[in-house]
Design an enzyme around this catalytic site. Sequence first.
Site, PDB file in Angstrom:
ATOM      1  N   SER A 136       0.828  -1.208   0.000  1.00 57.09           N
ATOM      2  CA  SER A 136       0.000   0.000   0.000  1.00 57.09           C
ATOM      3  C   SER A 136       0.863   1.259   0.000  1.00 57.09           C
ATOM      4  O   SER A 136       0.378   2.349  -0.288  1.00 57.09           O
ATOM      5  CB  SER A 136      -0.943   0.002   1.200  1.00 57.09           C
ATOM      6  OG  SER A 136      -0.213  -0.043   2.408  1.00 57.09           O
ATOM      7  N   CYS A 137       2.138   1.104   0.312  1.00 51.60           N
ATOM      8  CA  CYS A 137       3.067   2.237   0.266  1.00 51.60           C
ATOM      9  C   CYS A 137       3.279   2.689  -1.177  1.00 51.60           C
ATOM     10  O   CYS A 137       3.047   1.932  -2.114  1.00 51.60           O
ATOM     11  CB  CYS A 137       4.417   1.856   0.862  1.00 51.60           C
ATOM     12  SG  CYS A 137       4.384   1.479   2.631  1.00 51.60           S
TER      13      CYS A 137
END
Length: 164
Positions: A34-35
């Site tokens: 998700s980064c």
Amino acid sequence: MDVNLSRSDPKAIMIGIGDYHVGVEPMTSIGLGSCIGLILHDTRLGIGGMAHIMLPESGGKRDRPGKYADTAIEVLMKELTAKGCSKKTLQAKLVGGAQMFANFSGNLSIGLRNIEAIKMYLKNYEIRITGEDIGGNKGRTVTYCAANGFIVRVRRADGACSEI
């Protein structure tokens, strides 16, 4: 063009979660779920920076500026302009922002929130996005070297490789 990223460049600077780097040397960031791996590149000077952004907002925290979208873009801009870069010659590429857990949605979709926040901040700085490999549900590794132009190599967790 070779996009085989099966082995990391041993000379590359590792950009871990919440880290950032500005320069011309090779940079890499692994484990982008998700980064977001945000890369800013000055097309005139051939200098760039990368940040491994974990969350969309810092909430006033300043301990790790590369960790948050608002502070990461701010610190990259500060360091790039200190090296003579201009926002008029900066371009951006984004990698990551996956939805890693299918059962979560809404406010828990950190990947989507990261993407939206970064795009908003880049728009505020008037920095054009020229490439992205974002969303989906696969993690990624990104490699970038400003000295080689604005080629960003991406390897997905499923083994697929590409350039943006």
